[in-house]
Design an enzyme around this catalytic site. Structure first.
Site, PDB file in Angstrom:
ATOM      1  N   ASP A  22       0.833  -1.208   0.000  1.00 50.22           N
ATOM      2  CA  ASP A  22       0.000   0.000   0.000  1.00 50.22           C
ATOM      3  C   ASP A  22       0.867   1.258   0.000  1.00 50.22           C
ATOM      4  O   ASP A  22       1.995   1.244   0.494  1.00 50.22           O
ATOM      5  CB  ASP A  22      -0.915  -0.033   1.234  1.00 50.22           C
ATOM      6  CG  ASP A  22      -2.112   0.896   1.087  1.00 50.22           C
ATOM      7  OD1 ASP A  22      -2.379   1.364  -0.037  1.00 50.22           O
ATOM      8  OD2 ASP A  22      -2.788   1.141   2.114  1.00 50.22           O
ATOM      9  N   ASN A  24       1.334   3.437  -2.843  1.00 47.76           N
ATOM     10  CA  ASN A  24       1.893   3.892  -4.128  1.00 47.76           C
ATOM     11  C   ASN A  24       1.402   5.300  -4.480  1.00 47.76           C
ATOM     12  O   ASN A  24       2.168   6.136  -4.965  1.00 47.76           O
ATOM     13  CB  ASN A  24       1.468   2.956  -5.264  1.00 47.76           C
ATOM     14  CG  ASN A  24       2.080   1.584  -5.156  1.00 47.76           C
ATOM     15  OD1 ASN A  24       2.975   1.365  -4.351  1.00 47.76           O
ATOM     16  ND2 ASN A  24       1.602   0.649  -5.972  1.00 47.76           N
ATOM     17  N   GLY A  25       0.099   5.537  -4.251  1.00 49.36           N
ATOM     18  CA  GLY A  25      -0.508   6.830  -4.605  1.00 49.36           C
ATOM     19  C   GLY A  25       0.097   7.953  -3.781  1.00 49.36           C
ATOM     20  O   GLY A  25       0.459   9.015  -4.318  1.00 49.36           O
ATOM     21  N   HIS A  39       2.602   3.550  -8.925  1.00 48.69           N
ATOM     22  CA  HIS A  39       2.366   2.123  -9.222  1.00 48.69           C
ATOM     23  C   HIS A  39       3.546   1.544 -10.007  1.00 48.69           C
ATOM     24  O   HIS A  39       3.941   0.396  -9.794  1.00 48.69           O
ATOM     25  CB  HIS A  39       1.069   1.955 -10.021  1.00 48.69           C
ATOM     26  CG  HIS A  39      -0.166   2.344  -9.246  1.00 48.69           C
ATOM     27  ND1 HIS A  39      -0.381   1.937  -7.956  1.00 48.69           N
ATOM     28  CD2 HIS A  39      -1.247   3.098  -9.577  1.00 48.69           C
ATOM     29  CE1 HIS A  39      -1.551   2.422  -7.533  1.00 48.69           C
ATOM     30  NE2 HIS A  39      -2.084   3.135  -8.492  1.00 48.69           N
ATOM     31  N   ARG A  73     -11.779   2.407  -8.657  1.00 52.16           N
ATOM     32  CA  ARG A  73     -10.877   3.531  -8.977  1.00 52.16           C
ATOM     33  C   ARG A  73     -11.176   4.064 -10.373  1.00 52.16           C
ATOM     34  O   ARG A  73     -11.786   3.372 -11.188  1.00 52.16           O
ATOM     35  CB  ARG A  73      -9.421   3.058  -8.856  1.00 52.16           C
ATOM     36  CG  ARG A  73      -9.120   2.658  -7.429  1.00 52.16           C
ATOM     37  CD  ARG A  73      -7.657   2.349  -7.232  1.00 52.16           C
ATOM     38  NE  ARG A  73      -7.419   1.999  -5.832  1.00 52.16           N
ATOM     39  CZ  ARG A  73      -6.254   2.084  -5.223  1.00 52.16           C
ATOM     40  NH1 ARG A  73      -5.194   2.497  -5.884  1.00 52.16           N
ATOM     41  NH2 ARG A  73      -6.137   1.752  -3.957  1.00 52.16           N
ATOM     42  N   LEU A 133      11.023 -20.292  -4.529  1.00 50.46           N
ATOM     43  CA  LEU A 133      10.043 -19.371  -3.927  1.00 50.46           C
ATOM     44  C   LEU A 133       8.768 -19.429  -4.747  1.00 50.46           C
ATOM     45  O   LEU A 133       8.812 -19.354  -5.979  1.00 50.46           O
ATOM     46  CB  LEU A 133      10.595 -17.928  -3.951  1.00 50.46           C
ATOM     47  CG  LEU A 133       9.631 -16.841  -3.458  1.00 50.46           C
ATOM     48  CD1 LEU A 133       9.525 -16.854  -1.926  1.00 50.46           C
ATOM     49  CD2 LEU A 133      10.085 -15.451  -3.918  1.00 50.46           C
ATOM     50  N   GLU A 209       1.131 -13.304  12.342  1.00 47.82           N
ATOM     51  CA  GLU A 209       1.715 -12.140  13.013  1.00 47.82           C
ATOM     52  C   GLU A 209       1.671 -10.943  12.057  1.00 47.82           C
ATOM     53  O   GLU A 209       1.900 -11.102  10.855  1.00 47.82           O
ATOM     54  CB  GLU A 209       3.173 -12.434  13.415  1.00 47.82           C
ATOM     55  CG  GLU A 209       3.324 -13.567  14.410  1.00 47.82           C
ATOM     56  CD  GLU A 209       2.670 -13.274  15.757  1.00 47.82           C
ATOM     57  OE1 GLU A 209       2.684 -12.110  16.183  1.00 47.82           O
ATOM     58  OE2 GLU A 209       2.142 -14.222  16.367  1.00 47.82           O
TER      59      GLU A 209
HETATM   60  C1  IPE Z   1      -5.411  -2.826  -0.477  1.00 51.05           C
HETATM   61  O1  IPE Z   1      -5.079  -1.488  -0.593  1.00 51.05           O
HETATM   62  C2  IPE Z   1      -5.385  -3.484  -1.827  1.00 51.05           C
HETATM   63  C3  IPE Z   1      -4.064  -3.653  -2.427  1.00 51.05           C
HETATM   64  C4  IPE Z   1      -2.922  -3.348  -1.885  1.00 51.05           C
HETATM   65  C5  IPE Z   1      -4.067  -4.271  -3.748  1.00 51.05           C
HETATM   66  P1  IPE Z   1      -6.185  -0.357  -0.782  1.00 51.05           P
HETATM   67  O2  IPE Z   1      -5.459   0.931  -0.857  1.00 51.05           O
HETATM   68  O3  IPE Z   1      -7.080  -0.691  -1.918  1.00 51.05           O
HETATM   69  O4  IPE Z   1      -7.029  -0.479   0.565  1.00 51.05           O
HETATM   70  P2  IPE Z   1      -7.933   0.584   1.324  1.00 51.05           P
HETATM   71  O5  IPE Z   1      -8.899   1.146   0.311  1.00 51.05           O
HETATM   72  O6  IPE Z   1      -7.023   1.622   1.864  1.00 51.05           O
HETATM   73  O7  IPE Z   1      -8.588  -0.202   2.407  1.00 51.05           O
HETATM   74  C1  IPE Z   2      -1.426   0.269  -3.467  1.00 48.13           C
HETATM   75  O1  IPE Z   2      -1.230   1.630  -3.446  1.00 48.13           O
HETATM   76  C2  IPE Z   2      -1.625  -0.274  -4.861  1.00 48.13           C
HETATM   77  C3  IPE Z   2      -2.989  -0.749  -5.139  1.00 48.13           C
HETATM   78  C4  IPE Z   2      -3.989  -0.772  -4.300  1.00 48.13           C
HETATM   79  C5  IPE Z   2      -3.224  -1.259  -6.485  1.00 48.13           C
HETATM   80  P1  IPE Z   2      -2.439   2.638  -3.437  1.00 48.13           P
HETATM   81  O2  IPE Z   2      -2.782   2.996  -4.843  1.00 48.13           O
HETATM   82  O3  IPE Z   2      -3.578   2.131  -2.622  1.00 48.13           O
HETATM   83  O4  IPE Z   2      -1.775   3.891  -2.724  1.00 48.13           O
HETATM   84  P2  IPE Z   2      -2.466   4.897  -1.711  1.00 48.13           P
HETATM   85  O5  IPE Z   2      -3.055   4.090  -0.599  1.00 48.13           O
HETATM   86  O6  IPE Z   2      -3.522   5.635  -2.475  1.00 48.13           O
HETATM   87  O7  IPE Z   2      -1.354   5.787  -1.253  1.00 48.13           O
HETATM   88 MG    MG Z   3      -4.119   2.336  -0.685  1.00 45.02          MG
END
Ligand code: IPE
Ligand code: IPE
Ligand code: MG
Length: 249
Positions: A22, A24-25, A39, A73, A133, A209
């Site tokens: 999580d 990336n954005g 991403h 999205r 792996l 864990e």
């Molecule tokens: C969880 O992250 C899904 C992935 C990492 C693929 P999200 O960013 O979609 O989750 P929420 O919306 O914060 O719960």
């Molecule tokens: C995780 O990063 C990637 C996917 C869920 C595909 P996010 O895109 O959720 O990044 P944030 O949470 O918006 O920073």
């Molecule tokens: Mg996210």
């Protein structure tokens, strides 16, 4: 820095690590860049983490790459993610074969766009002989949908007379999940600080864990993985039993 040589060999290395990749954005936003750049950088990081898992002796790595909820999205972000998936699958088979990585997948992959689905099938086939792996990508994955799919297939077997309802137990359910061929995760890592499961491996994480780091996924490097494993090695897994070395009993 926490090099893999600092890991305690006498203490168990997690056999199976699952990661909610999580942030990336937010990583991209901090730089004033479009989300897709985050991403892209996140996809690049997968190779680093695979190699670190191999170095540490981890046998299974399961990465949450696209959830059933991620279709919400904007269309251009979803399209960008699918394009990155295709690119990853076509570019990384060589890396996987070099490192002994077998690719697998969990999720309703039949509903992925055709080109991504075909590349996925091909990459799984081309890496099927590897044994170091198992890298499982959770794609169009939702923990509740996985349980729904398991219940449907158990119900069909009950109807055809293959299973008696009173014989259904936890093993029957685990055996009908997408993950039937792998052990439950020992360690779950979530990057970017969120403290939630977001519909990931709901059944399988019962006694896993959990390690949450504030780092965004594109910044999560080998040393962070080794630090998470070292954290895991300090845990006492009790599975509901009493503590092993109580001060006073
Ligand atoms: C969880 O992250 C899904 C992935 C990492 C693929 P999200 O960013 O979609 O989750 P929420 O919306 O914060 O719960
Ligand atoms: C995780 O990063 C990637 C996917 C869920 C595909 P996010 O895109 O959720 O990044 P944030 O949470 O918006 O920073
Ligand atoms: Mg996210």
């Amino acid at each position: 820095m926490s090099p893999s040589s600092d890991l305690k060999p006498e203490v168990t290395v997690p056999r199976h690590i699952a990661i909610i990749m999580d942030g990336n954005g937010r990583w991209a936003r901090e730089r004033g860049w479009p989300r897709l750049k985050g991403h892209e950088q996140g996809a690049r990081n997968v190779e680093t983490i695979c190699e670190a898992c191999i170095e540490a002796g981890v046998e299974y790595l399961t990465l949450y790459a696209f959830s059933t909820e991620n279709w919400k999205r904007p269309a251009h972000e979803v399209a960008g993610l699918m394009m990155l998936l295709e690119r990853f699958l076509s570019e990384k088979v060589a890396m996987m074969n070099r490192n002994g990585v077998r690719l697998a997948t969990v999720g309703r992959t039949q509903d992925l766009p055709g080109p991504a689905r075909k590349r996925l099938e091909r990459a799984i086939e081309e890496t099927s002989g590897n044994t170091r792996l198992t890298l499982t990508l959770a794609l169009n994955y939702g923990g509740r949908d996985e349980i729904v799919d398991a219940v449907r297939s158990i119900a069909a077997e009950v109807r055809s007379g293959g299973i008696e309802p009173q014989k259904i137990d936890a093993q029957t359910i685990a055996g009908h999940l997408y993950t039937h061929a792998m052990p439950d995760p020992d360690l779950l890592i979530r990057t970017s600080g969120e403290m939630r499961l977001s519909n990931f491996l709901l059944w399988q994480l019962s006694y896993t864990e959990i390690h949450v780091t504030r780092k965004f996924w594109p910044d999560f490097g080998s040393e962070d993985l080794f630090a998470a494993i070292a954290d895991f090695q300090t845990r006492e897994r009790r599975y509901g039993a009493a503590e092993e070395n109580p001060v006073a009993s």
